[in-house]
Motif scaffolding. Structure first.
Motif, PDB file in Angstrom:
ATOM      1  N   GLN A   7      31.174  34.230  43.415  1.00  0.00           N
ATOM      2  CA  GLN A   7      31.499  34.698  44.753  1.00  0.00           C
ATOM      3  C   GLN A   7      32.462  35.872  44.751  1.00  0.00           C
ATOM      4  O   GLN A   7      32.597  36.570  45.757  1.00  0.00           O
ATOM      5  CB  GLN A   7      32.083  33.542  45.570  1.00  0.00           C
ATOM      6  CG  GLN A   7      32.322  33.886  47.035  1.00  0.00           C
ATOM      7  CD  GLN A   7      32.548  32.634  47.853  1.00  0.00           C
ATOM      8  OE1 GLN A   7      31.788  31.687  47.782  1.00  0.00           O
ATOM      9  NE2 GLN A   7      33.609  32.616  48.646  1.00  0.00           N
ATOM     10  N   MET A   8      33.106  36.138  43.634  1.00  0.00           N
ATOM     11  CA  MET A   8      34.121  37.190  43.602  1.00  0.00           C
ATOM     12  C   MET A   8      33.511  38.577  43.666  1.00  0.00           C
ATOM     13  O   MET A   8      32.425  38.825  43.147  1.00  0.00           O
ATOM     14  CB  MET A   8      34.950  37.085  42.314  1.00  0.00           C
ATOM     15  CG  MET A   8      35.905  35.922  42.278  1.00  0.00           C
ATOM     16  SD  MET A   8      36.867  35.923  40.748  1.00  0.00           S
ATOM     17  CE  MET A   8      37.999  34.587  41.101  1.00  0.00           C
ATOM     18  N   SER A   9      34.228  39.484  44.308  1.00  0.00           N
ATOM     19  CA  SER A   9      33.863  40.893  44.254  1.00  0.00           C
ATOM     20  C   SER A   9      34.326  41.468  42.923  1.00  0.00           C
ATOM     21  O   SER A   9      35.028  40.810  42.148  1.00  0.00           O
ATOM     22  CB  SER A   9      34.533  41.653  45.407  1.00  0.00           C
ATOM     23  OG  SER A   9      35.950  41.648  45.229  1.00  0.00           O
ATOM     24  N   SER A  10      33.946  42.705  42.636  1.00  0.00           N
ATOM     25  CA  SER A  10      34.349  43.333  41.375  1.00  0.00           C
ATOM     26  C   SER A  10      35.862  43.430  41.253  1.00  0.00           C
ATOM     27  O   SER A  10      36.439  43.196  40.190  1.00  0.00           O
ATOM     28  CB  SER A  10      33.720  44.726  41.264  1.00  0.00           C
ATOM     29  OG  SER A  10      32.322  44.624  41.143  1.00  0.00           O
ATOM     30  N   ALA A  11      36.528  43.781  42.365  1.00  0.00           N
ATOM     31  CA  ALA A  11      37.987  43.915  42.338  1.00  0.00           C
ATOM     32  C   ALA A  11      38.653  42.565  42.073  1.00  0.00           C
ATOM     33  O   ALA A  11      39.599  42.460  41.284  1.00  0.00           O
ATOM     34  CB  ALA A  11      38.483  44.499  43.654  1.00  0.00           C
ATOM     35  N   GLU A  12      38.155  41.518  42.727  1.00  0.00           N
ATOM     36  CA  GLU A  12      38.726  40.191  42.517  1.00  0.00           C
ATOM     37  C   GLU A  12      38.447  39.691  41.104  1.00  0.00           C
ATOM     38  O   GLU A  12      39.288  39.036  40.490  1.00  0.00           O
ATOM     39  CB  GLU A  12      38.134  39.215  43.540  1.00  0.00           C
ATOM     40  CG  GLU A  12      38.568  39.492  44.967  1.00  0.00           C
ATOM     41  CD  GLU A  12      37.807  38.653  45.962  1.00  0.00           C
ATOM     42  OE1 GLU A  12      38.432  38.160  46.915  1.00  0.00           O
ATOM     43  OE2 GLU A  12      36.574  38.487  45.804  1.00  0.00           O
ATOM     44  N   LEU A  13      37.258  40.009  40.583  1.00  0.00           N
ATOM     45  CA  LEU A  13      36.911  39.587  39.233  1.00  0.00           C
ATOM     46  C   LEU A  13      37.836  40.235  38.206  1.00  0.00           C
ATOM     47  O   LEU A  13      38.266  39.595  37.243  1.00  0.00           O
ATOM     48  CB  LEU A  13      35.456  39.946  38.932  1.00  0.00           C
ATOM     49  CG  LEU A  13      34.926  39.503  37.568  1.00  0.00           C
ATOM     50  CD1 LEU A  13      34.875  37.980  37.490  1.00  0.00           C
ATOM     51  CD2 LEU A  13      33.545  40.091  37.311  1.00  0.00           C
ATOM     52  N   GLU A  14      38.153  41.485  38.422  1.00  0.00           N
ATOM     53  CA  GLU A  14      39.050  42.181  37.496  1.00  0.00           C
ATOM     54  C   GLU A  14      40.422  41.523  37.464  1.00  0.00           C
ATOM     55  O   GLU A  14      41.018  41.327  36.400  1.00  0.00           O
ATOM     56  CB  GLU A  14      39.171  43.650  37.910  1.00  0.00           C
ATOM     57  CG  GLU A  14      40.017  44.474  36.956  1.00  0.00           C
ATOM     58  CD  GLU A  14      40.031  45.944  37.330  1.00  0.00           C
ATOM     59  OE1 GLU A  14      40.791  46.705  36.699  1.00  0.00           O
ATOM     60  OE2 GLU A  14      39.290  46.330  38.251  1.00  0.00           O
ATOM     61  N   LEU A  15      40.934  41.152  38.653  1.00  0.00           N
ATOM     62  CA  LEU A  15      42.234  40.479  38.713  1.00  0.00           C
ATOM     63  C   LEU A  15      42.174  39.102  38.062  1.00  0.00           C
ATOM     64  O   LEU A  15      43.110  38.690  37.365  1.00  0.00           O
ATOM     65  CB  LEU A  15      42.679  40.359  40.170  1.00  0.00           C
ATOM     66  CG  LEU A  15      43.019  41.663  40.895  1.00  0.00           C
ATOM     67  CD1 LEU A  15      43.338  41.399  42.357  1.00  0.00           C
ATOM     68  CD2 LEU A  15      44.179  42.376  40.218  1.00  0.00           C
ATOM     69  N   GLU A  16      41.075  38.398  38.289  1.00  0.00           N
ATOM     70  CA  GLU A  16      40.924  37.056  37.709  1.00  0.00           C
ATOM     71  C   GLU A  16      40.920  37.114  36.185  1.00  0.00           C
ATOM     72  O   GLU A  16      41.569  36.306  35.519  1.00  0.00           O
ATOM     73  CB  GLU A  16      39.624  36.431  38.227  1.00  0.00           C
ATOM     74  CG  GLU A  16      39.313  35.053  37.677  1.00  0.00           C
ATOM     75  CD  GLU A  16      40.160  33.957  38.273  1.00  0.00           C
ATOM     76  OE1 GLU A  16      40.138  32.830  37.751  1.00  0.00           O
ATOM     77  OE2 GLU A  16      40.857  34.227  39.283  1.00  0.00           O
TER      78      GLU A  16
END
Length: 481
Positions: free
Chosen positions: A27-36
């Motif tokens: 469900q994460m966007s690319s930006a959220e995935l990078e932070l995760e």
């Protein structure tokens, strides 16, 4: 039987957090995935950045499926023409990640820099979008819209159904039983658990989508339906005594309940306003066919730190246990990233098959398409498709588009087919662009023109679409040419 049950229990308990992490990553966007991933690398010594490594860990397609490094055109395309559906277009390494000049599609409305800013999607927007793509009747969709409007930010419905019935008057007279039926349909939307009226119902909705063989599932349902509120005060031992169940079984059920999301509505709308869209996929034409691949920067590249992995065999038992736990977490993350990429690519390829005309000819060729259709074709759940396309973008010859743009509700046509609402809006915009500025077309006239094209829509439907496109009424569009 006890030995086999105990073995199955151990295996399932290991897989439960892995499955939950895979759903979260999807469900994460690319930006959220990078932070995760950055946080995972920071906290897990077994993870390390892949320095100059090939992007293979996040399911980036094989070399023969990646976009060519330079823009190519079909030899039969017309020289000097702008890229269109009839031309072959392949994204070069530097011509789709930043703006370019000339005949590039970056200059059109869909690819403008202003529209690449990621907008925060509210929970209501996310649910209404699914509602309009559902197979509910117009009456049920109106009831559903009233329900969604009453949901709070955490996803709960705390207003009584009688209050919802009053808000529908005088247009719709619906009793509580009818409203409850529509609510049950909305509770199947993504995120799972939304629309619940209590914590117990919220958890029950999430338990309903788990595999029947999930350890502790039956007992977790009993706890969610009854003594859940007494759990903090009574503890596992007290609940086990109340239900007359073994403490170990209750502990397993409680752990399952704790793995669920008590506030599912907060999953939506957390993306920062000032983040920019990073395409997750890229689409291009090759030899007359549309191709899709994950973008080269669709996610940070991480690997397992081989030095720490080899150290497990040489260190003491306590240190080895610590490293093994982190190694398991690292493997789960890599598998989750791989599953995310594979699912996203499968969905994108399905959308290409369904909406090739949309990419070639624009919004007027967008055919009606729902989450259910894509889910059925891929053998996945509708909520999985919804998560896969949430805040995901694709780089196309027509600019950077949200994956949601490939879906649209439909209206039956006189020819026996369907026309998507997006296509109808494009037709309305074209008619208004071509109208006489001294005598603009009224909504009734627009409806008549659409009917002559085989699209039977009412005047109020035309007005709704016109307002959705921020186009003024006819009397406000009068101007002297």
């Amino acid at each position: 039987m006890k030995a086999r049950l105990q073995t199955s229990l151990g295996q399932q308990l290991v897989m439960t957090p892995q499955l939950r992490q895979a759903i979260k990553l999807l469900q994460m966007s690319s930006a959220e995935l990078e932070l995760e991933i950055a946080e995972a690398v920071e906290t897990n010594p077994l993870l390390d950045w892949a320095e100059n490594a090939e992007p293979t860990l996040d399911a980036t397609p094989d070399t023969d499926e990646r976009p060519p490094e330079a823009t190519e055109r079909d030899g039969n395309s017309e020289g000097g023409a702008e890229p269109s559906g009839a031309d072959d277009w392949a994204p070069g390494e530097g011509d789709w990640s930043s703006g370019s000049s000339g005949g590039s599609f970056d200059d059109d409305d869909n690819g403008s820099a202003a529209e690449r800013v990621a907008e925060t999607e509210s929970l209501a927007d996310h649910l209404l979008w699914q509602l309009h793509l559902s197979h509910l009747s117009r009456r049920d969709r109106s009831i559903g819209a009233a329900l969604i409007d009453a949901f709070e930010d955490d996803g709960y419905l705390r207003e009584p159904l009688s209050a919802i019935a009053e808000t529908l008057l005088p247009a719709i007279h619906a009793d509580e039983a009818e409203i409850l039926t529509v609510l049950h349909q909305i509770q199947r939307f993504d995120p799972i658990g939304v629309g619940a009226r209590s914590l117990g119902e919220c958890l029950q909705l999430q338990l309903d989508v788990l595999e029947p063989q999930t350890p502790g599932l039956g007992l977790a349902r009993r706890i969610a339906d009854g003594p859940l509120e007494r759990l903090p005060r009574s503890g596992v031992t007290g609940i086990a005594h109340e239900l007359r169940e073994p403490v170990d079984a209750v502990e397993t059920a409680v752990q399952l309940l704790r793995s669920l999301d008590p506030r599912p509505g907060t999953q939506i709308g957390e993306l920062a306003h000032d983040s920019y869209v990073v395409p997750d996929c890229v689409v291009w034409r090759q030899n007359g066919s549309w191709r899709a691949a994950l973008a080269g920067h669709a996610g940070p590249k991480v690997v397992i730190h081989r030095g720490y992995e080899q150290m497990i065999r040489r260190c003491g038992e306590s240190d080895a246990g610590y490293l093994r736990a982190h190694l398991q977490e690292a493997r789960w993350l890599l598998k989750g990233l791989e599953a995310r990429g594979e699912t996203l690519l499968r969905v994108m390829r399905c959308l290409l098959q369904q909406q090739a005309a949309f990419l070639e000819f624009g919004a007027q060729a967008l055919r009606p398409l729902t989450l259910r259709e894509v889910a059925g074709e891929l053998g996945l759940h509708e909520s999985t498709i919804s998560r896969a396309i949430a805040r995901k973008y694709v780089r196309t010859p027509r600019g950077t588009l949200a994956l949601r743009a490939f879906f649209a509700s439909g209206i039956d046509t006189d020819s026996g087919g369907e026309a998507s609402s997006t296509a109808i809006q494009a037709m309305i915009r074209r008619l208004i662009d071509d109208e006489n500025p001294r005598k603009p077309l009224s909504d009734a006239k627009l409806a008549d023109l659409l009917k002559t094209s085989g699209i039977p829509v009412a005047r109020r439907t035309v007005a709704k679409y016109r307002e959705a496109m921020n186009i003024s009424a006819s009397h406000e569009r009068v101007r002297i040419a």
